[in-house]
Every structure is written in structure tokens, then in C-alpha cells.
Design an enzyme around this catalytic site. Structure first.
Site: not given
Length: 482
Positions: A194, A197, A199, A216, A251
Site C-alpha cells: 500500500g 502513510k 505503512g 511494499e 506502484c
């Protein structure tokens, strides 16, 4: 009405899974392979349901759903089954002179009960591939799919229990409350995909139990474009890597381009030509582009375009349809470094282009920012390529293409710094969910009396010689009297 999934239910579930793991159920090769083959069977049998769910969540084209999610998840299962026996074998390593006679091995063992928190942009693949790694490594696992992709999340809840051992593998649906309840538990490893923030929230929760994590995340992945290239091929690869990957909601999608002022006009014209060729004169009508996932993300992207600092910088696209949650592929030229679009990860169909005097100047631009998940370079200049590899720090890089490094199971996939920690894919998924346990084995012979008290100068000489690997000095010390 089902009871809310709160901390008590989460604790109970984790306790059940830990009981299954402690029974040794997940450790055998046969159990692992059976689960992996069952997941592959699920992918094959439920392909239409998976495709329908991805279309419901993202209007993802069927071709893209198959190529980027279904086929890669299936390949991950097959690759793990094919190599699992080899991965599970202890790795024999040399024994040191100081421990002679002995044998030494590194034994991969499962962490235990692990949590996988997934993302919405590739909700099938990014949920399933870490789960495949966790199972291959012999863990009990809980999957928490993203609530932002509700159709795919619901699909996992419906179909996964029909194929796998639910005493060891569970799915938990929900949003912030459910994720919070899960993060309050003690896990043996957490794998999160994700944004940075969340994370940080995951990492803080894991720290309370000293739980290791794989994060990740993302970042602004740059594309450096030199002038000595096959422009037609390069442009197609940039376009498909940006807009052919979930309409930029990926990503590792190109986030911005750096090229020289002199080459920018040619590159821009080629990008415009390719975009029109791929998606037509009105890309909002194209069936080959995913929509923006929801109104919040649509508003975030619209805000990037509304920034006063990018006024007049749009050179292609910019058309929006809020009702359909669609934004056309958009090019912006020479956007200021302090604009919102250059401060945030774009994660959508907007592609800024910034220009430099010399292509080497691009390295300083990239390195002035947080380390990206991916970095791309288009060039025929081998010296420039070497400097790029040596100078630019990122999760992974690709020369003369975009995003394809993701598809090589022999390469680790993961970030560095702000773009994440840890990696997976192929054996790296197995490694991500395995502890490498050191095992040294000795018999009862080969005693070295010098290691035992009472300590003497002679014994110290022997130990020094032994640790230095100096056999001659060891022999001399052995036969000395003091």
C-alpha cells in the site's frame, strides 16, 4: 446478523491458527503442495468470476486482468510447486576451523502465523502472491484484502475457503476497524502492500510485538529518456507501462519523465501519436483503460491538475468525467519542482515531463527525492547505462522498457527507503516468509582443551592461532610448555 470482527474475534482466530501451526500441520511438503495446487485450480476454475470482480472494482479490461493478475498468480503457484522441494532443503555451508570437526547447515523454517494486508489496484494478484509465498514457506496465514476493491475482497471470502485448508488459511474482510483489530494481535510476520502513510501505522503496530515486516510501498518512479533511442519502440513501452497498467494506478507505473530540452519536442509528439493510436481520439470512450478506483482518488487527481503551478502546462489530454470516474491520459511539460504533481506519487493517468540541459543532470533530479520503487532508462549508451545503475538507488530498475522486471520470478521485487522494505516474487516470496535457521552439528570427539579453564598464556596462544587460521602457530603453541 454476523458479529462485528473486533479484537476478541481476531484474538480467537489467531489462537486457532497458532494451534494449527503448532500441531505441525503446515510444515510438510505434501500439505504445502496440496494448498498451492488447490489455489492454481481455483484460479483456473474461477477465471470468469475473477475477471468480473476486477471489472466491477476498476473497469479493468479483460485482457489486462488476465495478463497482469490472473496469469501471474497462476505462474507463481506453478513456480513454487516446481521448486519447493529444492527451496525446503537445508543449505549446506562450510564449517569453520574453530568448530572443527563439525557440519553446518542453514535450515529454512516457517515464521508461524502471518498476516497479509493487500492493496486495491491489483487486488487479486497482490493478495494472492504473498499468500502463495506464505503457504510455500509452511505458515498459517490470514489475508486481509482491500475494502477499496470490494468485489474482489468479497470474492476471496466466497471462493478461497472452498479450495484451501481453512484451519490454517483465513480471509478477513473489512476496513479500518477490522485492520486495526488485526494489527493489535501478535503475528510472526506482517506483509503489507500500500502507501507509506499506512505503512508507518503497520510498522508501528508490528514494533509493539517486535514483529518483522515486509512493506511494499510506492514512490515516484522516474523514466529517463536519452536521445539516441528507437523512439517509436521506446514510446510504446512507456505508454503501455503507464496507461496499460491500470491506467497509471500501479506502484511501478512511470510517474514522471526526464529528458533533455532539445529532445523533448520529438518525445512529446511521439507520445501523443502513440496514445491516440492505442486509445483513440476520445480515450474516455476506450474500453482498454481502467477507470479511477473511486471518487476520493478522482478528486485527488483532479486537485493535481487544478494546482495553479501547473496552469498552462497540460499539452495533451486533461479531459475528465467525474460521473464515470474517468480521466484521459494527460501529458504535462516542464512542471515546476514545487508543484503538487511533483511532490506526490501520481498513481493515475497523469504524466509530467521535466527537461534538463544534459541527460546526466537527470541523476541529480532523481537522487534529490526519496528512493523510488522503480527507475527506468531508455538509451543505447552503455556508459550512461552503467552510471545509471551505479548512481540511482531504487527498488529495481529496467533498461529500455518499463514494468516488465515484475514478471521475472528470478528477480526480487521490493523497495528501499520510502518505497518499502523487504522483497518477494519467486523464491524471494518463500524467503520472505522463512526464517533462515543456523544449525551447527558436532560429535563428541575433537576436543580442544584450550577453550576450557583454567586459562593460561599457552591456551590463549592456541586460541589466537586457531581463530586466525594459522596452523603453524597453532602447532607451536600446542607443543610449548607455557
Amino acid at each position: 446478523m454476523a458479529a462485528a470482527f473486533d479484537g476478541e474475534r481476531a484474538s480467537s482466530m489467531v489462537g486457532e491458527l497458532r494451534g494449527s501451526f503448532n500441531s505441525g500441520r503446515t510444515r510438510s511438503y505434501d500439505w504445502r503442495v496440496k494448498q498451492l495446487k488447490a489455489i492454481e485450480k481455483m484460479i483456473v476454475e474461477k477465471e470468469k468470476d475473477i475477471t468480473d470482480a476486477l471489472f466491477s472494482d476498476l473497469s479493468k479490461p479483460q485482457f489486462e486482468s488476465f495478463l497482469h493478475e490472473i496469469s501471474l498468480a497462476k505462474s507463481a503457484c506453478q513456480f513454487s510447486v516446481k521448486n519447493l522441494k529444492k527451496w525446503m532443503k537445508p543449505e549446506k555451508v562450510p564449517a569453520a576451523l574453530a568448530t572443527y570437526p563439525s557440519s553446518a547447515n542453514i535450515v529454512p523454517e516457517p515464521f508461524g502465523v502471518v498476516l497479509v494486508i493487500s492493496a486495491w489496484n491489483y487486488p487479486f494478484l497482490l493478495s494472492l502472491e504473498p499468500v502463495i509465498g506464505a503457504i510455500a514457506a509452511g505458515n498459517s496465514v490470514v489475508l486481509k484484502p482491500s475494502e477499496i476493491a470490494p468485489a474482489t475482497s468479497s470474492l476471496f471470502t466466497r471462493i478461497l475457503p472452498d479450495y484451501v485448508d481453512t484451519s490454517c488459511i483465513r480471509v478477513v474482510e473489512g476496513a479500518v476497524a477490522e485492520t486495526t483489530a488485526l494489527l493489535e494481535q501478535k503475528w510472526d510476520k506482517i506483509f503489507y502492500t500500500g502507501n507509506a502513510k499506512v505503512g508507518r501505522i503497520v510498522m508501528a503496530a508490528a514494533a509493539k510485538h517486535l514483529t518483522p515486516v515486509v512493506l511494499e510501498l510506492g514512490g515516484k518512479s522516474p523514466v529517463v529518456v536519452d536521445s539516441d533511442i528507437d523512439l517509436k519502440v521506446a514510446t510504446k513501452r512507456i505508454v503501455v507501462g503507464k496507461w496499460g497498467c491500470n491506467n497509471g494506478q500501479a506502484c511501478i507505473a512511470p510517474d514522471y519523465i526526464i529528458t533533455t530540452k532539445s529532445f523533448a519536442p520529438k518525445l512529446v509528439e511521439s507520445l501523443k501519436f502513440t496514445l491516440e493510436k492505442f486509445y483513440g481520439k476520445d480515450p474516455l470512450e476506450s474500453e482498454d483503460l481502467s477507470r479511477i478506483v473511486n471518487s476520493n482518488h478522482f478528486g485527488r487527481l483532479a486537485k493535481l491538475l487544478d494546482d495553479d503551478k501547473v496552469s498552462g502546462k497540460i499539452i495533451y489530454g486533461g479531459k475528465q468525467n467525474e460521473k464515470q470516474l474517468k480521466i484521459a491520459p494527460t501529458l504535462l511539460l516542464d512542471v515546476p519542482e514545487n508543484s503538487l504533481i511533483m511532490k506526490e506519487e501520481v498513481f493515475g493517468p497523469l504524466l509530467p515531463i521535466i527537461t534538463v540541459d544534459k541527460i546526466d543532470d537527470s541523476f541529480a533530479v532523481i537522487n534529490s527525492r526519496s528512493k523510488p520503487l522503480a527507475a527506468y532508462l531508455f538509451t543505447k549508451n552503455k556508459k550512461l547505462e552503467r552510471r545509471f545503475v551505479e548512481t540511482v538507488s531504487c527498488g529495481g530498475m529496467l533498461i529500455n522498457d518499463t514494468t516488465l522486471h515484475l514478471a521475472n520470478p528470478y528477480l526480487p521485487f521490493g523497495g528501499i527507503g520510502e518505497s518499502g522494505t523487504g522483497s518477494y516474487h519467486g523464491k524471494f516470496s518463500f524467503d520472505a516468509f522463512s526464517h533462515r535457521k543456523a544449525v551447527l552439528s558436532r560429535g563428541f570427539g575433537g576436543e580442544v582443551g584450550a577453550r576450557y579453564p583454567p586459562y593460561t598464556s599457552r591456551k590463549q596462544k592456541m586460541i589466537r592461532a586457531l581463530l586466525a587460521g594459522n596452523i603453524i602457530a597453532l602447532v607451536i603453541a600446542f607443543f610449548s610448555k607455557s
